[in-house]
Design a protein around this motif. Structure first.
Motif, short mmCIF file in Angstrom:
data_model
loop_
_atom_site.label_atom_id
_atom_site.label_comp_id
_atom_site.label_asym_id
_atom_site.label_seq_id
_atom_site.Cartn_x
_atom_site.Cartn_y
_atom_site.Cartn_z
N PRO A 138 0.97 1.25 -19.99
CA PRO A 138 0.80 2.60 -20.55
C PRO A 138 -0.42 3.32 -19.98
N ASP A 139 -0.37 4.63 -19.92
CA ASP A 139 -1.46 5.41 -19.33
C ASP A 139 -2.80 5.15 -20.00
N GLU A 140 -2.77 4.91 -21.31
CA GLU A 140 -4.04 4.71 -22.02
C GLU A 140 -4.69 3.37 -21.66
N LYS A 141 -3.96 2.48 -20.99
CA LYS A 141 -4.52 1.18 -20.60
C LYS A 141 -4.81 1.11 -19.10
N ARG A 142 -4.76 2.25 -18.41
CA ARG A 142 -5.07 2.29 -16.99
C ARG A 142 -6.03 3.43 -16.72
N GLN A 143 -6.77 3.30 -15.65
CA GLN A 143 -7.66 4.37 -15.23
C GLN A 143 -6.93 5.24 -14.22
N ILE A 144 -6.87 6.53 -14.50
CA ILE A 144 -6.15 7.46 -13.64
C ILE A 144 -7.16 8.34 -12.92
N PRO A 145 -7.10 8.41 -11.59
CA PRO A 145 -8.03 9.27 -10.86
C PRO A 145 -7.95 10.71 -11.35
N VAL A 190 0.83 -1.21 0.00
CA VAL A 190 0.00 0.00 0.00
C VAL A 190 0.87 1.25 0.00
N ASP A 191 0.17 2.40 -0.12
CA ASP A 191 0.75 3.76 -0.08
C ASP A 191 1.36 4.15 -1.43
N ARG A 192 1.28 5.46 -1.68
CA ARG A 192 1.89 6.16 -2.81
C ARG A 192 1.19 5.89 -4.15
N GLY A 193 0.77 4.66 -4.43
CA GLY A 193 0.04 4.42 -5.67
C GLY A 193 -1.41 4.86 -5.56
N TYR A 194 -2.10 4.91 -6.70
CA TYR A 194 -3.49 5.37 -6.73
C TYR A 194 -4.46 4.36 -6.12
N TYR A 195 -4.09 3.06 -6.14
CA TYR A 195 -5.07 2.02 -5.84
C TYR A 195 -4.54 1.04 -4.79
N SER A 196 -4.15 1.57 -3.65
CA SER A 196 -3.68 0.71 -2.56
C SER A 196 -4.77 -0.26 -2.11
N LEU A 197 -5.98 0.24 -1.97
CA LEU A 197 -7.07 -0.59 -1.48
C LEU A 197 -7.37 -1.74 -2.43
#
Length: 328
Positions: A312-319, A106-113
């Motif tokens: 790549p960014d286009e293959k992930r969901q960014i908050p 956990v921590d630092r990334g967007y999706y720790s949970l």
């Protein structure tokens, strides 16, 4: 007609209760396996139940959990959910591949949970195929600074699930021992701990202390020095080749695997390839540009490095909004 003693009767009842409980849990776990796909997290009541299931499993595990090859070793993943999927594509999904994750989920990334939940669901489904070790970020104090606490508050509207997860962190093993010859641990060595047997006697069911052997195992780093030095992290130590060789000789080890430090190349061997740092969070904090690795052990002496890059960014969901700079 077979008559059972009271002790035997209690034992049979206990085993039957475990079997029925397991059957009931399997239905929930299968449901959760579907829910965690596509970067989703569980409803509050379900995550509480999942934490209870994992707690029961972790209670049975040793401070230094024995593991047998073949097994794949992973370093820090830090809430980078989409990159964890790339890790599994590279190494294989459980249960086909057995894993040891060396902490810092956990921590630092967007999706720790979501990242932690996925690993816990896999652990619930295949408890003997995943070993989840504690890292320095599996801590109440650290997660309140670097993101996991805030993420739980944002997604659940309260800190209850954060508390459940922290209670779970307290139960995680400190290390793992592959084929009795390869030690896996999050951070490094301690001048207070000379043997694995000493590691086995640590009271792990607690918040990570600020100093002492338990703290050092979570926070220490290897360095190109002969002996020991004060760590710039403010916790743990820097340790050199001599204490590493001494510890390995005393415990008849062939290799020490650890995580905890960003490695731009994904993996770094030191001290005549007797110690290795494995880093499994590519493009760490979405800004460092590093590649990542996992280390696949076919046997304790036959292993291979598998490298992978960030999704790549286009293959992930960014908050849409990030306000707290957790990379400090």
């Amino acid at each position: 007609m077979i008559l059972l003693s009271q002790v035997e009767y209690i034992g049979v009842c206990s085993r039957l209760l475990y079997v029925f409980s397991r059957m009931s849990n399997d239905g929930d776990v299968d449901k959760w396996l579907e829910l965690i796909k596509d970067c989703k997290y569980l409803p509050e009541t379900d995550l509480k139940k999942l934490c209870t299931i994992i707690s029961d499993i972790l209670f049975e595990e040793s401070n230094v959990q024995p593991v047998f090859s073949p097994v794949t070793i992973c370093g820090d993943v830090h809430g980078q959910y989409y990159d964890v999927q790339e890790l599994f594509k590279t190494g294989g999904y459980p249960p086909d591949t057995q894993y040891i994750f060396m902490g810092d989920f956990v921590d630092r990334g967007y999706y720790s949970l979501e990242t932690l939940t996925q690993l816990l669901v896999f652990k619930a489904k295949w408890p003997h195929r995943l070993t989840l070790l504690r890292g320095n970020h599996e801590s109440r104090q650290v997660t309140q600074v670097y993101g996991f606490y805030d993420e739980c508050m944002k997604k659940y509207g309260n800190a209850n699930l954060w508390r459940f997860c922290c209670r779970l962190f307290d139960l995680m093993p400190i290390g793992a021992l592959i084929d009795n010859t390869v030690l896996c641990i999050h951070g490094g060595l301690s001048p207070d701990i000379g043997t694995i047997d000493q590691m086995r006697t640590i009271e792990r069911d607690q918040e990570i202390p600020h100093r002492g052997g338990f703290c050092d195992l979570m926070w220490s780093d290897p360095d190109d020095i002969d002996w020991w030095a004060i760590s710039p992290r403010g916790a743990g130590w820097l340790f050199g080749e001599k204490p590493t060789n001494q510890f390995m000789h005393n415990n008849q080890l062939t290799l020490i695997c650890r995580a905890h430090q960003l490695v731009q190349e994904g993996i770094k061997f030191m001290f005549n390839e007797r110690l290795v740092t494995v880093w499994s969070a590519p493009n760490y904090c979405y800004r460092c540009g590093n590649i990542a690795s996992i280390l696949a052990f076919h046997t304790s002496t036959n292993y291979e490095t598998k490298l992978f890059s960030a999704v790549p960014d286009e293959k992930r969901q960014i908050p849409s909004k990030t306000t707290t700079p957790y990379f400090l």
